[in-house]
Design an enzyme around this catalytic site. Structure first.
Site, mmCIF file in Angstrom:
data_model
loop_
_atom_site.group_PDB
_atom_site.id
_atom_site.type_symbol
_atom_site.label_atom_id
_atom_site.label_comp_id
_atom_site.label_asym_id
_atom_site.label_seq_id
_atom_site.Cartn_x
_atom_site.Cartn_y
_atom_site.Cartn_z
ATOM 1 C CD GLN A 93 -3.203 -4.614 6.723
ATOM 2 O OE1 GLN A 93 -3.142 -3.658 5.954
ATOM 3 N NE2 GLN A 93 -3.873 -5.718 6.407
ATOM 4 C CG ASP A 124 -9.935 -0.327 5.323
ATOM 5 O OD1 ASP A 124 -9.675 -0.672 4.160
ATOM 6 O OD2 ASP A 124 -9.225 -0.621 6.303
ATOM 7 C CE LYS A 128 -3.735 -2.498 2.206
ATOM 8 N NZ LYS A 128 -4.275 -3.026 3.470
#
Ligand code: NAP
Length: 310
Positions: A98, A124, A54
């Protein structure tokens, strides 16, 4: 006839290229690039790898990305304090924590932490405010993997409106948002899970079948209507030689890859489905590349929305 393979890497590349003018315009106006904070707790090797890709992809596409690390021993309160600091940061438009979090943080840690992220920075799309907006079909930040699947379908010319769609899996991060996105595009949607009776029969009704269960090669030809589009979201790292050899004969490319690395990443869809489906996303190279592309797209969108809100 073999299914048309839907090339996720090429579609992800297309999305990143389309994003470039928006990144440049934002950077020129705000005098800083759109920014994302990637929060990594502990040293899980898979999470390190995901966060690393990422970071790299954000940098290559003109975004600012910062990794914020906490040790494996960190408490939920420490993590919540970090999220609070990032919520107030001017240079970070997006925050990604994460998962999975260390077990020691407790079963409800993820929910507490995701709930603490400011909805306008929730790239997200997991915050209840953004999930609620998705349910109502209002614009907001939407979970990356399911919105990536929609990009694959639309950009591959696969008709969603009027289609029968079956989603196997009902998680908050894939199955449920996937079903809602298909519904909002006028598919007739069935959601399946571990208690669904006669799953192959239900799945075989689908024009679009999305497999998101995390069970390698579970979806066999008997689940698939001839000519259907099959989207394989699953990614499982498999080290079991017996399973690999049942799926890929010695001498094939996948078998050779297993011999070389001692492991293979497999999807939820059995290789025999390629002979039945009309179109199919491969694993790797199907849905996976879209997830990061959509994360970057959400970050740019969050940056624009935050700036617009000033
Ligand atoms: P999850 O939270 O474990 O959910 C799995 C879902 O599958 C659950 O709803 C479960 O049903 C259902 N399921 C499990 N076994 C089943 C069976 N035998 N028959 C029918 N349904 C079954 O997983 P997830 O987070 O949604 O992820 C699913 C897969 O997608 C995983 O392989 C994950 O690694 C992959 N993934 C890939 C990406 C990507 O970027 N490519 C991103 C996210 C996830 P119940 O609810 O009844 O338990």
């Amino acid at each position: 006839m073999a299914a048309r393979l839907l090339d996720g890497a090429a579609i992800a590349q297309e999305i990143r290229a389309e994003m470039r003018p928006a990144v440049e315009a934002f950077t020129a106006q705000a005098r800083r690039p759109p920014g994302i904070a990637l929060v990594l707790v502990g040293n899980d090797p898979a999470s390190e790898l995901y966060v690393g890709s990422k970071l790299k992809s954000a940098g290559e596409n003109g975004l600012r990305a910062d990794i914020e690390r906490l040790p494996e021993s960190a408490s939920v309160d420490e993590l919540l304090r970090l999220v609070d600091r990032l919520n107030r940061s001017d240079v970070h438009d997006g925050i990604l924590v994460q998962s999975p979090l260390p077990d020691a943080m407790g079963a409800d840690a993820e929910r507490r932490v995701f709930d603490a992220i400011a909805p306008e920075k929730d790239v997200d799309g997991f915050h209840p405010v953004n999930v609620g907006k998705l349910v109502q079909g209002r614009a907001g930040l939407v979970a990356c993997t399911p919105s990536g699947v929609i990009e694959i379908l639309e950009r591959s010319g696969i008709r969603i409106a009027g289609a029968r769609a079956v989603v196997i899996g009902r998680s908050d991060i894939v199955g449920k948002p996937m079903a809602l996105l298909l519904l909002h595009r006028n598919a007739t949607v069935t959601i399946c899970h571990s208690r669904t009776g006669d799953l192959p029969k239900v799945a075989k009704d689908a024009d679009i079948l999305v497999a998101a269960l995390g069970r390698p090669a579970f979806v066999t030809a008997e689940f698939v209507k001839p000519g259907a589009t099959v989207i394989d979201v699953g990614t499982s790292k498999v080290t079991d030689r017996t399973l690999v050899e049942r799926l890929f004969a010695p001498g094939t490319k996948r078998h050779a890859a297993f011999e070389k690395r001692g492991a293979l990443t497999l999807g939820d869809v059995h290789p025999e489905v390629e002979a039945v489906a009309g179109a199919l996303t491969p694993v790797p190279g199907g849905v996976g590349p879209l997830t990061i592309a959509m994360l970057l797209k959400n970050t740019v969108r969050a940056a624009e929305l935050r700036r617009g809100a000033r």
